[in-house]
Design a protein around this motif. Structure first.
Motif, PDB file in Angstrom:
ATOM      1  N   ALA A 270     -21.838  -4.135  -2.850  1.00 27.44           N
ATOM      2  CA  ALA A 270     -20.529  -4.698  -2.692  1.00 27.44           C
ATOM      3  C   ALA A 270     -20.790  -6.251  -2.260  1.00 27.44           C
ATOM      4  CB  ALA A 270     -19.951  -3.975  -1.374  1.00 27.44           C
ATOM      5  N   ARG A 271     -22.017  -6.412  -1.930  1.00 32.89           N
ATOM      6  CA  ARG A 271     -22.024  -7.964  -1.545  1.00 32.89           C
ATOM      7  C   ARG A 271     -21.928  -8.852  -2.508  1.00 32.89           C
ATOM      8  NH1 ARG A 271     -28.734  -7.456  -0.085  1.00 32.89           N
ATOM      9  NH2 ARG A 271     -27.900  -5.530   0.926  1.00 32.89           N
ATOM     10  N   ARG A 272     -22.010  -8.248  -3.863  1.00 27.42           N
ATOM     11  CA  ARG A 272     -21.788  -9.181  -5.072  1.00 27.42           C
ATOM     12  C   ARG A 272     -20.605  -9.646  -5.432  1.00 27.42           C
ATOM     13  NH1 ARG A 272     -25.293  -5.048  -7.979  1.00 27.42           N
ATOM     14  NH2 ARG A 272     -27.629  -5.895  -7.783  1.00 27.42           N
ATOM     15  N   CYS A 273     -19.529  -9.044  -4.732  1.00 26.38           N
ATOM     16  CA  CYS A 273     -18.038  -9.377  -4.889  1.00 26.38           C
ATOM     17  C   CYS A 273     -17.376 -10.271  -3.743  1.00 26.38           C
ATOM     18  CB  CYS A 273     -17.317  -8.040  -4.817  1.00 26.38           C
ATOM     19  SG  CYS A 273     -17.406  -6.763  -6.272  1.00 26.38           S
ATOM     20  N   LEU A 274     -16.352 -11.046  -4.310  1.00 27.15           N
ATOM     21  CA  LEU A 274     -15.603 -12.002  -3.473  1.00 27.15           C
ATOM     22  C   LEU A 274     -14.751 -11.060  -2.667  1.00 27.15           C
ATOM     23  CD1 LEU A 274     -15.030 -14.903  -2.522  1.00 27.15           C
ATOM     24  CD2 LEU A 274     -13.406 -14.907  -4.485  1.00 27.15           C
ATOM     25  N   ARG A 275     -14.964 -11.315  -1.335  1.00 27.32           N
ATOM     26  CA  ARG A 275     -13.970 -10.479  -0.531  1.00 27.32           C
ATOM     27  C   ARG A 275     -12.867 -11.443   0.122  1.00 27.32           C
ATOM     28  NH1 ARG A 275     -17.147  -6.116   1.320  1.00 27.32           N
ATOM     29  NH2 ARG A 275     -15.759  -5.279   2.222  1.00 27.32           N
ATOM     30  N   THR A 276     -12.850 -12.764   0.019  1.00 29.36           N
ATOM     31  CA  THR A 276     -11.769 -13.283   0.896  1.00 29.36           C
ATOM     32  C   THR A 276     -10.645 -14.096  -0.341  1.00 29.36           C
ATOM     33  OG1 THR A 276     -13.328 -14.059   2.406  1.00 29.36           O
ATOM     34  CG2 THR A 276     -11.367 -15.348   2.190  1.00 29.36           C
ATOM     35  N   ALA A 277      -9.651 -13.887  -0.234  1.00 29.87           N
ATOM     36  CA  ALA A 277      -8.697 -14.075  -1.181  1.00 29.87           C
ATOM     37  C   ALA A 277      -8.566 -16.006  -1.366  1.00 29.87           C
ATOM     38  CB  ALA A 277      -7.307 -13.625  -0.938  1.00 29.87           C
ATOM     39  N   PRO A 278      -8.339 -16.433  -2.477  1.00 27.15           N
ATOM     40  CA  PRO A 278      -8.206 -17.981  -2.286  1.00 27.15           C
ATOM     41  C   PRO A 278      -6.787 -18.173  -1.788  1.00 27.15           C
ATOM     42  CG  PRO A 278      -8.891 -17.156  -4.670  1.00 27.15           C
ATOM     43  CD  PRO A 278      -8.806 -15.841  -3.804  1.00 27.15           C
ATOM     44  N   ALA A 279      -6.731 -19.308  -1.298  1.00 26.70           N
ATOM     45  CA  ALA A 279      -5.422 -19.670  -0.648  1.00 26.70           C
ATOM     46  C   ALA A 279      -4.146 -19.481  -1.408  1.00 26.70           C
ATOM     47  CB  ALA A 279      -5.519 -21.301  -0.204  1.00 26.70           C
ATOM     48  N   ARG A 280      -4.084 -19.710  -2.663  1.00 27.51           N
ATOM     49  CA  ARG A 280      -2.980 -19.624  -3.399  1.00 27.51           C
ATOM     50  C   ARG A 280      -2.624 -18.395  -3.905  1.00 27.51           C
ATOM     51  NH1 ARG A 280      -2.294 -25.565  -6.104  1.00 27.51           N
ATOM     52  NH2 ARG A 280      -2.221 -26.976  -4.396  1.00 27.51           N
ATOM     53  N   THR A 281      -3.192 -17.243  -3.756  1.00 21.39           N
ATOM     54  CA  THR A 281      -3.157 -15.909  -4.178  1.00 21.39           C
ATOM     55  C   THR A 281      -1.639 -15.205  -3.955  1.00 21.39           C
ATOM     56  OG1 THR A 281      -5.654 -15.483  -4.283  1.00 21.39           O
ATOM     57  CG2 THR A 281      -4.138 -13.623  -4.406  1.00 21.39           C
ATOM     58  N   ARG A 282      -0.956 -14.839  -4.987  1.00 16.77           N
ATOM     59  CA  ARG A 282       0.087 -14.279  -4.706  1.00 16.77           C
ATOM     60  C   ARG A 282       0.276 -12.882  -5.734  1.00 16.77           C
ATOM     61  NH1 ARG A 282       4.876 -18.473  -6.390  1.00 16.77           N
ATOM     62  NH2 ARG A 282       3.571 -18.362  -8.308  1.00 16.77           N
ATOM     63  N   GLU A 283       0.829 -11.954  -5.061  1.00 11.28           N
ATOM     64  CA  GLU A 283       1.001 -10.912  -5.955  1.00 11.28           C
ATOM     65  C   GLU A 283       1.942 -10.923  -6.831  1.00 11.28           C
ATOM     66  OE1 GLU A 283       4.656  -8.393  -3.740  1.00 11.28           O
ATOM     67  OE2 GLU A 283       2.562  -8.463  -2.539  1.00 11.28           O
ATOM     68  N   PRO A 284       1.741 -10.265  -8.094  1.00 12.16           N
ATOM     69  CA  PRO A 284       2.445 -10.438  -9.461  1.00 12.16           C
ATOM     70  C   PRO A 284       3.956 -10.003  -9.284  1.00 12.16           C
ATOM     71  CG  PRO A 284       1.221  -8.633  -9.745  1.00 12.16           C
ATOM     72  CD  PRO A 284       0.719  -9.166  -8.501  1.00 12.16           C
ATOM     73  N   ARG A 285       5.033 -10.699 -10.028  1.00  9.86           N
ATOM     74  CA  ARG A 285       6.445 -10.230  -9.927  1.00  9.86           C
ATOM     75  C   ARG A 285       6.251  -8.851 -10.455  1.00  9.86           C
ATOM     76  NH1 ARG A 285       9.006 -15.714 -12.765  1.00  9.86           N
ATOM     77  NH2 ARG A 285       8.254 -17.396 -11.151  1.00  9.86           N
ATOM     78  N   LEU A 286       5.623  -8.293 -11.227  1.00 13.86           N
ATOM     79  CA  LEU A 286       5.534  -6.940 -11.718  1.00 13.86           C
ATOM     80  C   LEU A 286       5.756  -5.719 -10.585  1.00 13.86           C
ATOM     81  CD1 LEU A 286       5.627  -5.101 -14.449  1.00 13.86           C
ATOM     82  CD2 LEU A 286       3.124  -5.187 -14.313  1.00 13.86           C
ATOM     83  N   LEU A 287       5.095  -6.478  -9.570  1.00 22.25           N
ATOM     84  CA  LEU A 287       4.926  -5.257  -8.632  1.00 22.25           C
ATOM     85  C   LEU A 287       6.307  -4.889  -8.093  1.00 22.25           C
ATOM     86  CD1 LEU A 287       3.115  -3.560  -6.713  1.00 22.25           C
ATOM     87  CD2 LEU A 287       2.714  -5.489  -5.319  1.00 22.25           C
ATOM     88  N   ALA A 288       7.340  -6.142  -7.882  1.00 17.45           N
ATOM     89  CA  ALA A 288       8.564  -5.928  -7.290  1.00 17.45           C
ATOM     90  C   ALA A 288       9.493  -5.022  -8.079  1.00 17.45           C
ATOM     91  CB  ALA A 288       9.281  -7.245  -7.251  1.00 17.45           C
ATOM     92  N   THR A 289       9.337  -4.949  -9.415  1.00 14.64           N
ATOM     93  CA  THR A 289      10.099  -3.779 -10.181  1.00 14.64           C
ATOM     94  C   THR A 289       9.507  -2.453 -10.050  1.00 14.64           C
ATOM     95  OG1 THR A 289       8.370  -3.658 -12.119  1.00 14.64           O
ATOM     96  CG2 THR A 289      10.027  -5.647 -11.979  1.00 14.64           C
ATOM     97  N   LEU A 290       8.574  -2.109  -9.267  1.00 16.63           N
ATOM     98  CA  LEU A 290       8.114  -0.571  -9.130  1.00 16.63           C
ATOM     99  C   LEU A 290       8.795  -0.095  -7.831  1.00 16.63           C
ATOM    100  CD1 LEU A 290       4.719  -0.778 -10.182  1.00 16.63           C
ATOM    101  CD2 LEU A 290       6.489  -0.198 -11.678  1.00 16.63           C
ATOM    102  N   GLU A 291       9.176   1.288  -7.711  1.00 17.87           N
ATOM    103  CA  GLU A 291       9.535   1.779  -6.592  1.00 17.87           C
ATOM    104  C   GLU A 291       8.458   2.719  -6.111  1.00 17.87           C
ATOM    105  OE1 GLU A 291      13.269   3.678  -7.165  1.00 17.87           O
ATOM    106  OE2 GLU A 291      14.392   1.765  -7.649  1.00 17.87           O
ATOM    107  N   THR A 292       8.315   2.877  -4.768  1.00 19.36           N
ATOM    108  CA  THR A 292       7.381   3.819  -4.247  1.00 19.36           C
ATOM    109  C   THR A 292       7.657   5.346  -4.525  1.00 19.36           C
ATOM    110  OG1 THR A 292       6.865   2.304  -2.298  1.00 19.36           O
ATOM    111  CG2 THR A 292       6.330   4.670  -1.975  1.00 19.36           C
ATOM    112  N   PRO A 293       6.850   6.215  -5.137  1.00 16.15           N
ATOM    113  CA  PRO A 293       7.112   7.315  -5.617  1.00 16.15           C
ATOM    114  C   PRO A 293       7.370   8.373  -4.510  1.00 16.15           C
ATOM    115  CG  PRO A 293       4.722   6.926  -5.880  1.00 16.15           C
ATOM    116  CD  PRO A 293       5.454   5.577  -5.313  1.00 16.15           C
TER     117      PRO A 293
END
Length: 240
Positions: free
Chosen positions: A217-240
């Motif tokens: 796990a230590r090889r991966c970046l675990r802190t999000a860049p400052a400007r990271t945003r969730e994609p608009r596609l996510l807003a089109t989905l409803e929780t099942p």
């Protein structure tokens, strides 16, 4: 999003997409899931799926989700989004959402995820999530991403990668345990020798890096860049 994991995969985009989007391949490398299966769908609808996680040998927690992906975007990147929920009373994760983003680079693909979820069990669940589950989920996601990277870059199958990790874990445990066990024996070294050896073993177990064929796990970046945003596609989905 609550959790963020990123890695650089030196492989072609199509290979990475297939190994993350096809359920039978996804469940091989992702430590968070034991089983993933697509449910029947009609043309043009988001893809519904069922997932299951074996928490204990006798306990399987299952849930359902819905996902959608964009393979052809103007910038050349791809994105996949999902929402999920579990009605199982023993599942601390009640519902959540997240995304995967695939960004081509001159050195392969920048593969990243952001996701979050709502724990159940009220105040106790929130405390258990903060202290135990959320750190564990972050570690498991990063470890799984590195396992996937080894599969794509070096041809180390997920099953072999797990075997390498278990062997290294056993070796690190022995580095710490053997001096202590030897020091407790009547014929073993005196405490003035056994204690420094135990401390040295602990330092080696923590500081020695994993082998190139072992996921970490230590090889991966675990802190999000400052400007990271969730994609608009996510807003089109409803929780099942």
């Amino acid at each position: 999003m609550g959790l963020y994991i990123e890695t650089q995969v030196r492989a072609d985009l199509e290979t990475l997409w297939e190994r993350t989007q096809e359920p039978d391949r996804h469940q091989r490398w992702d430590l968070r899931f034991t089983e993933i299966a697509y449910l029947p769908r009609t043309e043009g609808e988001p893809q519904h799926f069922r997932y299951a996680t074996r928490v204990l040998p006798f306990l399987v927690v299952a849930g359902t989700g819905v996902s959608a992906g964009e393979r052809h975007r103007a910038g050349g990147d791809r994105v996949s989004a999902l929402r999920f929920s579990s009605p199982h009373p023993l599942s601390l994760l009640a519902e959540g959402s997240g995304y995967w983003r695939y960004v081509p680079t001159p050195d392969g693909v920048r593969f990243l995820t952001g996701y979050d979820y709502r724990p159940r069990w009220g105040r106790f669940g929130r405390l258990a999530d903060r202290l135990v589950l959320r750190p564990l989920m972050g570690w498991a996601t990063a470890w799984s991403f590195d396992r996937l990277r080894l599969w794509c870059e070096r041809g180390v199958t997920p099953e072999r990668a797990l075997g390498h990790w278990l062997l290294e874990l056993a070796a690190r445990v022995l580095l710490v345990a053997v001096p202590g066990i030897a020091g407790s024996l009547p014929t073993g070294p005196p405490p003035l020798v056994a204690v420094p050896l135990t401390v040295l073993g602990l330092a080696l177990a923590v500081l020695v890096p994993p082998s190139p064929a072992t996921p970490a796990a230590r090889r991966c970046l675990r802190t999000a860049p400052a400007r990271t945003r969730e994609p608009r596609l996510l807003a089109t989905l409803e929780t099942p």
